[in-house]
Design a protein around this motif. Sequence first.
Motif, mmCIF file in Angstrom:
data_model
loop_
_atom_site.group_PDB
_atom_site.id
_atom_site.type_symbol
_atom_site.label_atom_id
_atom_site.label_comp_id
_atom_site.label_asym_id
_atom_site.label_seq_id
_atom_site.Cartn_x
_atom_site.Cartn_y
_atom_site.Cartn_z
ATOM 1 N N CYS A 86 0.828 -1.214 0.000
ATOM 2 C CA CYS A 86 0.000 0.000 0.000
ATOM 3 C C CYS A 86 0.859 1.259 0.000
ATOM 4 O O CYS A 86 0.627 2.180 -0.796
ATOM 5 C CB CYS A 86 -0.930 0.015 1.209
ATOM 6 N N PHE A 90 1.254 3.996 -3.061
ATOM 7 C CA PHE A 90 0.979 5.399 -2.761
ATOM 8 C C PHE A 90 2.172 6.274 -3.135
ATOM 9 O O PHE A 90 2.016 7.280 -3.829
ATOM 10 C CB PHE A 90 0.637 5.560 -1.270
ATOM 11 N N GLY A 93 2.725 6.313 -6.850
ATOM 12 C CA GLY A 93 1.583 6.828 -7.597
ATOM 13 C C GLY A 93 1.149 5.912 -8.712
ATOM 14 O O GLY A 93 0.613 6.354 -9.726
ATOM 15 N N SER A 95 -0.381 1.682 -9.680
ATOM 16 C CA SER A 95 -0.952 0.409 -9.225
ATOM 17 C C SER A 95 0.126 -0.661 -9.151
ATOM 18 O O SER A 95 1.049 -0.674 -9.972
ATOM 19 C CB SER A 95 -2.047 -0.051 -10.190
ATOM 20 N N PRO A 121 -3.822 3.392 -6.537
ATOM 21 C CA PRO A 121 -3.928 4.731 -5.944
ATOM 22 C C PRO A 121 -5.301 5.352 -6.186
ATOM 23 O O PRO A 121 -5.907 5.172 -7.240
ATOM 24 C CB PRO A 121 -2.855 5.534 -6.685
ATOM 25 N N ARG A 123 -6.957 8.916 -6.408
ATOM 26 C CA ARG A 123 -6.526 10.299 -6.619
ATOM 27 C C ARG A 123 -7.628 11.278 -6.277
ATOM 28 O O ARG A 123 -8.795 11.030 -6.508
ATOM 29 C CB ARG A 123 -6.103 10.490 -8.072
ATOM 30 N N ILE A 128 -2.631 12.201 -4.717
ATOM 31 C CA ILE A 128 -3.147 10.909 -4.284
ATOM 32 C C ILE A 128 -3.656 11.074 -2.855
ATOM 33 O O ILE A 128 -2.959 11.606 -1.992
ATOM 34 C CB ILE A 128 -2.063 9.822 -4.376
ATOM 35 N N VAL A 131 -5.431 4.752 -1.115
ATOM 36 C CA VAL A 131 -5.309 3.596 -2.005
ATOM 37 C C VAL A 131 -6.481 2.643 -1.794
ATOM 38 O O VAL A 131 -7.061 2.588 -0.702
ATOM 39 C CB VAL A 131 -3.984 2.818 -1.785
ATOM 40 N N CYS A 154 -11.512 3.624 -9.415
ATOM 41 C CA CYS A 154 -10.911 4.743 -8.688
ATOM 42 C C CYS A 154 -11.132 6.066 -9.419
ATOM 43 O O CYS A 154 -11.280 7.101 -8.775
ATOM 44 C CB CYS A 154 -9.428 4.474 -8.428
#
Length: 175
Positions: A86, A90, A93, A95, A121, A123, A128, A131, A154
Amino acid sequence: MSHSININSAASKEEIYNTLLPQVEALVSSDEPVTTALANVAAALSQAFEKISWAGFYLFRDGILWLGPFIGKTACTAIKPGSGVCGTAFAKGESIIVPDVDKFPGHIACDSGSRSEIVVPLRGNKKIIGVLDLDSYDYSAFDETDKKYLEDFCRILKINLTSIIISSLSTAGYL
């Protein structure tokens, strides 16, 4: 308000995502708090895919990713950016798909039964804000198809959460 998710579990993964996407979009309402939207998204993903053992969000505040709405076993409550899957997703920035969590350097094992993971992530307007994290008890449970659709989820959340936050600020008299 009550919502139910309608999914054909015999459908292909892409068909499930394509069926789920508009249903999730309908779950995210500017009339409800952000935590409500995120909780329903986590629940919808968990309902749609048997392979998911944990689904939830970590939200960034005061330099830490804090545990947000989720479904599954109890979880780590605070993750530093750059730590674990995670924190790495993050900080970068981007996946991250992890076919075998035991092979990911610095993996944080909140649930010792987890074998694979995907983190996407979430946003806000310019940065960001957290997550989306999914775990599975199966190895290699997530792939590029999951990544593509979860990134779409997302993006929907970004658009709708912005609307929710603006609505909340307006209602509270800040705008």
